[in-house]
Design a protein around this motif. Structure first.
Motif, PDB file in Angstrom:
ATOM      1  N   GLY A 131      -9.193 -37.741  10.067  1.00 57.99           N
ATOM      2  CA  GLY A 131     -10.211 -36.770   9.701  1.00 57.99           C
ATOM      3  C   GLY A 131     -10.432 -36.836   8.200  1.00 57.99           C
ATOM      4  O   GLY A 131      -9.531 -37.218   7.459  1.00 57.99           O
ATOM      5  N   VAL A 132     -11.630 -36.481   7.752  1.00 57.22           N
ATOM      6  CA  VAL A 132     -11.927 -36.501   6.313  1.00 57.22           C
ATOM      7  C   VAL A 132     -12.545 -35.171   5.899  1.00 57.22           C
ATOM      8  O   VAL A 132     -13.470 -34.679   6.560  1.00 57.22           O
ATOM      9  N   ILE A 133     -12.020 -34.599   4.833  1.00 58.57           N
ATOM     10  CA  ILE A 133     -12.609 -33.396   4.236  1.00 58.57           C
ATOM     11  C   ILE A 133     -12.907 -33.688   2.773  1.00 58.57           C
ATOM     12  O   ILE A 133     -12.058 -34.227   2.062  1.00 58.57           O
ATOM     13  N   ILE A 134     -14.125 -33.368   2.345  1.00 57.72           N
ATOM     14  CA  ILE A 134     -14.487 -33.445   0.925  1.00 57.72           C
ATOM     15  C   ILE A 134     -14.340 -32.029   0.367  1.00 57.72           C
ATOM     16  O   ILE A 134     -14.909 -31.091   0.922  1.00 57.72           O
ATOM     17  N   ALA A 153     -17.148 -32.711   5.790  1.00 59.13           N
ATOM     18  CA  ALA A 153     -16.091 -32.962   6.774  1.00 59.13           C
ATOM     19  C   ALA A 153     -16.601 -33.897   7.855  1.00 59.13           C
ATOM     20  O   ALA A 153     -17.787 -33.899   8.193  1.00 59.13           O
ATOM     21  N   ALA A 154     -15.678 -34.676   8.393  1.00 59.04           N
ATOM     22  CA  ALA A 154     -15.996 -35.542   9.537  1.00 59.04           C
ATOM     23  C   ALA A 154     -14.729 -35.739  10.355  1.00 59.04           C
ATOM     24  O   ALA A 154     -13.646 -35.959   9.812  1.00 59.04           O
ATOM     25  N   THR A 211     -10.774 -35.059  15.745  1.00 62.23           N
ATOM     26  CA  THR A 211     -11.612 -35.293  16.927  1.00 62.23           C
ATOM     27  C   THR A 211     -12.143 -36.725  16.959  1.00 62.23           C
ATOM     28  O   THR A 211     -12.186 -37.413  15.936  1.00 62.23           O
ATOM     29  N   ASP A 212     -12.550 -37.146  18.142  1.00 65.32           N
ATOM     30  CA  ASP A 212     -13.192 -38.459  18.277  1.00 65.32           C
ATOM     31  C   ASP A 212     -14.555 -38.462  17.605  1.00 65.32           C
ATOM     32  O   ASP A 212     -14.917 -39.389  16.893  1.00 65.32           O
ATOM     33  N   GLY A 217     -19.463 -31.087  10.835  1.00 67.66           N
ATOM     34  CA  GLY A 217     -19.241 -31.139   9.398  1.00 67.66           C
ATOM     35  C   GLY A 217     -19.018 -29.772   8.785  1.00 67.66           C
ATOM     36  O   GLY A 217     -19.001 -28.745   9.470  1.00 67.66           O
ATOM     37  N   ALA A 218     -18.851 -29.773   7.467  1.00 74.55           N
ATOM     38  CA  ALA A 218     -18.569 -28.535   6.742  1.00 74.55           C
ATOM     39  C   ALA A 218     -19.786 -27.625   6.674  1.00 74.55           C
ATOM     40  O   ALA A 218     -19.660 -26.444   6.351  1.00 74.55           O
ATOM     41  N   ARG A 219     -20.948 -28.172   6.945  1.00 73.57           N
ATOM     42  CA  ARG A 219     -22.148 -27.340   6.956  1.00 73.57           C
ATOM     43  C   ARG A 219     -21.985 -26.157   7.917  1.00 73.57           C
ATOM     44  O   ARG A 219     -22.545 -25.084   7.700  1.00 73.57           O
TER      45      ARG A 219
END
Lengths: 254, 254
Positions: A131-134, A153-154, A211-212, A217-219
């Motif tokens: 997972g990626v969070i900015i 986020a993704a 998650t797959d 996203g963070a929106r």
């Protein structure tokens, strides 16, 4: 959950390949289910979002959708605004610290897209599903000090929605939806540190929220202004009400 | 930093010795420099802060110093208030979930004092120097979802004040003061989980912010209302301004 920072990511320049820098710094240590907590500043730098500092006020105005509150202080005026990403932030998120002299830094154009791209690239390059969070740092009403929040986020569940589940007594939890992505961003800030030049942390042990799909996203963590009880600063709302009160009185007396 | 929850803390009843329960659940695993993240609910229960649910509205009123905002919705009225601890919270922090049927739970009388007492007792009992944070869950302006914050603290630096230090470019960091205790509370929420009956977590690896002195507590994270740009809800401030505008018009026309 273990949270650790990655060492060895140096200065980031426009056009740098962030996934390559992170993969090198991780040195084989990234695993499926890890969540990367990436300071937005290095994403902005890689994306070439640097501007001349002389344009600072202009840049803030360009990033602003509406002014939420402003206050004068000895050093100038702090403008709290909603920016084009829906984020309510001082100076619209335009940053003048930890940038080369004479420059300022805008937020990434689309931090959710940046997170998705970084995730896909790490998957291709390392074969891991992370997972990626900015993250970015914000002040808050009612509380002293700043915390990090998720602005992109993704591949993670950004909100852990417990509404509809029951507590230990079997009672329905009606209002509980933890802002997981913001809590992870905050945890990352504890190990990254502002002054230490470690812009990326990894949270391990939270694979259950990875998650797959890239997901919303963070929106999804942005509350729409019309649903927000604090969409406007107290002084600003009072002034608008005062003007409307005067106008109403003059309309009814004429 | 590692964050893990303690298993085996069952239901807490009035008069229970929290330090004994935590020491038993930790089973020798607590070490110097650890930070305990304790859900306020079990502190309240041990302190006998339970009331009959019929008194809910009365209890909220009693805990309220001033109403910040309120909004009607199909289920009733949500009141966001500043409570006697200076915390701005829905329903003043009065809790009706995860409590025995027909009861509600008030916040601890003095969560900073509760944190200090728990810290001292763990030191006496186990010989360890830990930090203690009492956490609660709050909503936030502008953001969806809730996060945990620190409402009580002892033995930790609640704010990591970087003002006066320099960034990697040698530039002064002027506005950066991380709300460390809130960020730790948020990290703890990720491993505790609301529905799972694990009310205590431990953060390990942050010994650099654990102090000899108890320190100012979480009260230091409360921003005074008069310094707060969002001390009043937008609708409430607008209404106050409108009334003042009408009054000013009528005063000037008479």
């Amino acid at each position: 959950m273990t949270v650790f920072s990655l060492d060895g990511i140096g200065e980031v320049a426009p056009g740098d390949d962030l996934a390559a820098l992170i993969a090198a710094a991780a040195d084989g240590a990234l695993a499926d289910g890890d969540i990367l907590l990436v300071t937005s500043k290095i994403v902005s730098k890689a994306e070439g979002r640097q501007l001349n500092a002389v344009d600072r006020e202009e840049a803030i105005t360009a990033e602003t959708v509406r002014v939420v509150a402003s206050r004068e202080h000895p050093g100038g005026v702090t403008r709290i605004v909603e920016n084009r990403l829906g984020l309510v932030m001082a100076a619209a998120g335009v940053d003048a610290s930890n940038t080369p002299d004479g420059t300022i830094l805008l937020l990434p154009v689309d931090p959710d897209a940046s997170a998705r791209a970084l995730r896909a690239e790490l998957r291709t390059r390392l074969g891991v599903r992370v997972g990626v969070i900015i993250t970015d740092t914000v002040g808050r009403p009612w509380r002293e000090g700043q915390t990090d929040i998720a602005i992109g986020a993704a591949g993670i569940r950004v909100v852990d929605d417990l509404r509809g589940t029951t507590d230990a007594s079997g009672r329905l939890l009606t209002v509980t939806a933890a802002a997981t992505a913001d809590e992870l961003a905050a945890a990352g800030d504890l190990v990254k540190g502002k002054a230490s030049g470690r812009p990326v942390a990894v949270a391990r042990g939270m694979a259950q929220i990875v998650t797959d799909e890239d997901g919303p996203g963070a929106r999804a963590l942005v509350r729409d202004a019309e649903r927000d009880m604090f969409r406007l600063g107290s002084d600003e709302a009072y002034a608008a009400g005062f003007a409307a009160g005067l106008a109403a009185a003059s309309a009814s007396s004429s």
